[in-house]
Write a protein that holds these residues in place. Structure first.
Motif, PDB file in Angstrom:
ATOM      1  N   HIS A 196       0.832  -1.205   0.000  1.00 38.97           N
ATOM      2  CA  HIS A 196       0.000   0.000   0.000  1.00 38.97           C
ATOM      3  C   HIS A 196       0.868   1.257   0.000  1.00 38.97           C
ATOM      4  N   ALA A 197       1.912   1.262   0.812  1.00 33.97           N
ATOM      5  CA  ALA A 197       2.777   2.444   0.903  1.00 33.97           C
ATOM      6  C   ALA A 197       3.558   2.655  -0.391  1.00 33.97           C
ATOM      7  N   TYR A 198       4.027   1.595  -1.020  1.00 35.37           N
ATOM      8  CA  TYR A 198       4.790   1.729  -2.271  1.00 35.37           C
ATOM      9  C   TYR A 198       3.908   2.299  -3.381  1.00 35.37           C
ATOM     10  N   ALA A 199       2.669   1.794  -3.446  1.00 39.65           N
ATOM     11  CA  ALA A 199       1.748   2.317  -4.455  1.00 39.65           C
ATOM     12  C   ALA A 199       1.491   3.803  -4.233  1.00 39.65           C
ATOM     13  N   ALA A 200       1.334   4.191  -2.976  1.00 39.65           N
ATOM     14  CA  ALA A 200       1.087   5.608  -2.682  1.00 39.65           C
ATOM     15  C   ALA A 200       2.300   6.456  -3.034  1.00 39.65           C
ATOM     16  N   ARG A 201       3.502   5.997  -2.727  1.00 33.72           N
ATOM     17  CA  ARG A 201       4.710   6.776  -2.995  1.00 33.72           C
ATOM     18  C   ARG A 201       4.958   6.884  -4.505  1.00 33.72           C
ATOM     19  N   LEU A 202       4.615   5.850  -5.252  1.00 38.68           N
ATOM     20  CA  LEU A 202       4.731   5.940  -6.706  1.00 38.68           C
ATOM     21  C   LEU A 202       3.820   7.041  -7.253  1.00 38.68           C
ATOM     22  N   ALA A 203       2.677   7.239  -6.583  1.00 40.57           N
ATOM     23  CA  ALA A 203       1.727   8.269  -7.005  1.00 40.57           C
ATOM     24  C   ALA A 203       2.080   9.634  -6.430  1.00 40.57           C
ATOM     25  N   GLY A 204       3.196   9.711  -5.685  1.00 44.67           N
ATOM     26  CA  GLY A 204       3.630  10.985  -5.127  1.00 44.67           C
ATOM     27  C   GLY A 204       2.915  11.401  -3.878  1.00 44.67           C
TER      28      GLY A 204
END
Length: 872
Positions: free
Chosen positions: A502-510
């Motif tokens: 979940h955190a990686y997906a959010a960080r990819l989206a900035g």
């Protein structure tokens, strides 16, 4: 040592060997190092250890030790000579697997016809050979032995000298042999009377006589408690019969040990119980509350008398089992007073106020203590998880995702400190887990992974999370998530990788991850545990474990490949397990039919297998439980797991269905009291501690259900998070199994390389599989009917190791001697001191003696007694 070797030493080297007598008193063959230590001899001879009773006419097996060989433990008795055969069989004359003690049977050339004028004895000792040519016979030696992994025989005692102490069958020679390894003891023997053991020892020349208490403490580090004698006597010498054997009838009587000076009674009930125990034992002075009933002469008949006295005096009905499981007045009093109700624990809530120093949970405190020991086991509690990635990850986003993960789960950013000797948690506000990107070659990937996984955490200075991203080629990455067990457990891996995804997906989206707040964190759990598990709730749970684990064997009776070292090295290996989907489906079907769980089937099968391998009928297995009894803990990363000791009673040769019922009953009781922390259970039981072994159990069984965990990382293909075997182990044997419908029953068996060879564990794993297959097919099979050996194993113990047969021309010993007279008349045939005789000279002397005897009227087949001085 044979008399011939002794005479050779003293006659050939009179200036070096001045010993006038060697008395061999042990049931185990002496090792070269033992003999050299006793008599100050330098090892320079090749020693061959020969075994063979008179009924098999000379040596049947031999084992040769080179002068420079390092000998660990008692010497092997080796392998059979040509045309002689040895079998290790159980009570049903079936072959015993390697490492399992059975009775030794002999056959082949040189076997006697029987006992003169004793047909009954002959019939019971010389029996038809089920594994040899028609008409061949086996001789039942009465000796116990086992095969090792390499096909060598090891003598372990006599079937007719076994005794039973506190329900355990023991071999006195094992205790005697252990005593003679003490640096100040040369000889030892035991007497068994009134349910107690008395040890008689002699001190080495010039060495101080060891005190009984020192000997008792020394033995407790090497033997289970039930094998430690209650009384000791140090003698100048052991009395001998005219033929040089120990005269046990002449050993002096040793008085019972005085009371230990334990605590006095505190209540009226304690005073009454203490008085009753003292009266039944006939003790001249009242015992303390901590004195053991069986340490002061108690046995089964006296235990029955004690239960009658307690019933008539206190109106409480106890069983013999109660006395055996609660052998001190203090423990008996607790058994009488304990209540059956178990107060429920309050639900977990966020702590309204937190102390300045956050305490550790009980589970954390256990690992904190282990980490403080350091040494070779420092990495035994590392949890390395490797994920194979295909594609190009966004490294900054991945680093930020791990920081988010640590921010969400406090155990991942926690260090540990002490104040006044007590540990406490330091939860750092800024998460900064160690993160490293490293380029490696494909050929060095596995080596680099293991090196990173073996990092030794300093829990006082660094967080228990390290991340290593290894790039082995374009689009080829391996993500190593290394945690210390103090911050995680098996149930933590799913929320950990789900939150990471979940955190990686959010960080990819900035953006920062937007997730639901946790209902509590680990510090709330630690505070809740410390406050709720106190007073009556804890004492009630501990009372259950005192009863359930009373009299537990200190050490499982499995025979390892190597002697247990004084300090466990915690290095080992792993054997993969893949029992397949079909067998797992049948295990599930059996569990449903018997109203139990697949874990219980596995536990019963493992206990049955270990019992058949010689572990005994009281089998304690360690097993982890989730420890997340409150719903608020389900999504947390942290160390919640507790360890239960699951005791399995395999006595009485039960059918497997009956054994399953025993396991189900014991496990349900154990699971009902699972929130008693293992460390507090350990304190309550207070077993004899040793750095050589894990307390309470040495074999662990764990079963994870469901598929493995795979992170979902956008733009990447991620494999399953797989644990790495680093070579660090915590127990003698650890069965780590996983079950799911797609893969079936898989996993690994970790083993201590101090004790076991890989081949032994592979064989043991195969035996567990065969046990599961048989009980799934026929749940009514009895334990003694389980066939543990496969075809190759049977061929080993019945054909390959039992001895070699070659055709030889029929000839008597006399004919063979006369053949040497013809072939080598001038060769040296006999040596005595400085005298030598050739074959021709010896033949001439023998013929003169023969003519002399013939002149006296003796005929062929007559019996004659001959008295000669030792000499040519």
């Amino acid at each position: 040592l044979s008399s011939s070797l002794f005479n050779y030493l003293t006659d050939e080297h009179p200036d070096t060997f001045t010993t006038t007598r060697i008395v061999y008193t042990g049931g185990e063959p002496a090792s070269p190092t033992h003999v050299h230590r006793l008599y100050g001899l330098r090892p320079h001879l090749t020693i061959t250890n020969g075994y063979g009773p008179a009924e098999s006419m000379g040596f049947t097996t031999t084992h040769t030790v080179a002068p420079t060989a390092e000998v660990q433990g008692p010497l092997s008795i080796g392998r059979p000579l040509t045309n002689k055969h040895a079998y290790v069989l159980d009570a049903r004359l079936r072959p015993s697997p390697p490492g399992t003690t059975g009775e030794l049977y002999l056959s082949g050339d040189g076997l006697a016809h029987g006992y003169l004028a004793q047909p009954t004895t002959t019939a019971t000792h010389f029996i038809p050979n089920p594994y040899g040519p028609p008409g061949s016979r086996l001789y039942r030696t009465g000796d116990q032995a086992h095969w090792d992994t390499h096909g060598n025989l090891h003598y372990t005692g006599r079937t007719d000298t076994q005794i039973k102490i506190r329900g355990f069958r023991i071999e006195p020679t094992e205790i005697e042999t252990t005593l003679t390894t003490h640096p100040h003891i040369t000889q030892a023997t035991l007497l068994h009377s009134d349910g107690q053991l008395t040890a008689y020892v002699t001190a080495a020349p010039g060495a101080p006589a060891p005190a009984p208490e020192a000997l008792r403490a020394w033995l407790r580090e090497r033997l289970p408690e039930h094998m430690v004698p209650a009384r000791f006597a140090v003698l100048d010498r052991l009395p001998l019969t005219p033929n040089g054997k120990i005269d046990k009838a002449a050993l002096p009587v040793v008085e019972a040990a005085p009371t230990t000076g334990g605590r006095a009674p505190r209540t009226e009930t304690e005073e009454l119980v203490r008085t009753l125990v003292s009266e039944v034992l006939g003790s001249p002075a009242p015992l303390s509350m901590d004195d053991g009933f069986f340490d002061h002469g108690g046995h089964s008949l006296l235990a029955a008398r004690l239960t009658n006295r307690i019933a008539s005096t206190l109106g409480v009905t106890l069983t013999l089992r109660d006395v055996f499981q609660h052998p001190t007045p203090a423990a008996l009093t607790r058994r009488i007073e304990e209540a059956d109700d178990r107060p429920a624990l309050p639900p977990l809530r966020r702590a309204a106020e937190r102390p300045e120093r956050l305490p550790l949970s009980f589970a954390q405190q256990r690992l904190w203590l282990v980490a403080g020991l350091g040494g070779p086991g420092a990495t035994a509690y590392n949890v390395p998880m490797a994920v194979r990635l295909e594609g190009e990850p966004d490294v900054p986003a991945l680093r930020a995702a791990f920081e988010d993960l640590a921010a969400r789960h406090a155990p991942l950013r926690t260090r540990f400190a002490t104040a006044d000797g007590d540990p406490y948690q330091i939860v750092d506000p800024v998460p900064a887990p160690a993160f490293e990107l490293r380029d490696v070659t494909p050929g060095s990937l596995e080596e680099e992974l293991l090196a990173a996984a073996r990092h030794s955490f300093d829990l006082t200075a660094e967080h228990p999370l390290r991340v290593t991203l290894l790039r082995s080629g374009e689009g080829a990455y391996t993500l190593l998530v290394l945690l210390h067990h103090i911050a995680t457990d098996g149930q933590s891996l799913r929320p950990l990788f789900e939150d990471l995804s979940h955190a990686y997906a959010a960080r990819l989206a900035g953006a920062a991850p937007d997730w639901e707040p946790l209902p509590a964190d680990y510090a709330d759990f630690a505070l809740w545990q410390r406050t709720t598990l106190a007073g009556d709730p804890l004492e009630t749970r501990l009372a259950h474990w005192r009863t359930a684990l009373a009299g537990l064997p200190e050490e499982l009776g499995l025979l390892p490949d190597r002697p247990r070292p004084p300090v466990a090295g915690q290095r080992g290996g792993a054997v993969r397990v893949d029992f397949g989907t079909d067998l797992y489906a049948r295990v599930v079907e059996l569990a449903r039919a018997e109203r139990c769980t697949p874990f219980m089937v596995l536990q019963a099968a493992l206990a049955a297998t270990l019992t058949r391998l010689g572990a005994g009928t009281d089998v304690p297995l360690g097993s982890p439980v989730a420890g997340r009894s409150d719903e608020a803990l389900s999504g947390l990363v942290g160390f919640f797991v507790n360890t239960l000791v699951l005791r399995t009673d395999t006595s009485g040769n039960p059918a497997f269905r009956e054994l399953l019922a025993r396991v189900r009953s014991a496990d349900l009781d154990a699971f009902a009291h699972q929130d008693a922390p293992f460390d507090l259970v350990l304190e309550a039981l207070n077993p004899v501690r040793s750095l050589a072994r894990h307390p309470l159990f040495q074999v662990c069984l764990a079963l994870e259900s469901g598929p493995g965990v795979s992170p979902v990382l956008p733009g990447l293909r991620a494999g399953e998070a797989e644990p790495l075997a680093t070579g660090a182990v915590k127990f003698d044997l650890e069965f780590l199994l996983r079950a799911d419908g797609a893969s079936g029953l898989t996993g690994a068996v970790l083993y201590s390389s101090d004790l076991y060879e890989r081949a032994t564990v592979e064989r043991m794993t195969g035996m567990l599989r065969r046990t599961l297959e048989q009980v799934a097919r026929e749940p009514g099979v009895r334990l003694s009917e389980l066939e543990l050996l496969d075809g190759a194993g049977r061929r080993q113990v019945l054909e390959e190791w039992t001895g070699v047969r070659t055709d030889t021309a029929p000839a008597t010993l006399v004919e063979r001697f006369e053949e040497q007279v013809r072939l080598r008349p001038a060769a040296r045939a006999l040596v005595f001191g400085g005298q030598e005789l050739t074959y021709a000279e010896l033949d001439a002397r023998a013929n003169r003696l023969a003519h002399h005897l013939a002149a006296t009227g003796l005929g062929r087949g007559d019996l004659a007694g001959i008295l000669l001085d030792r000499g040519p």
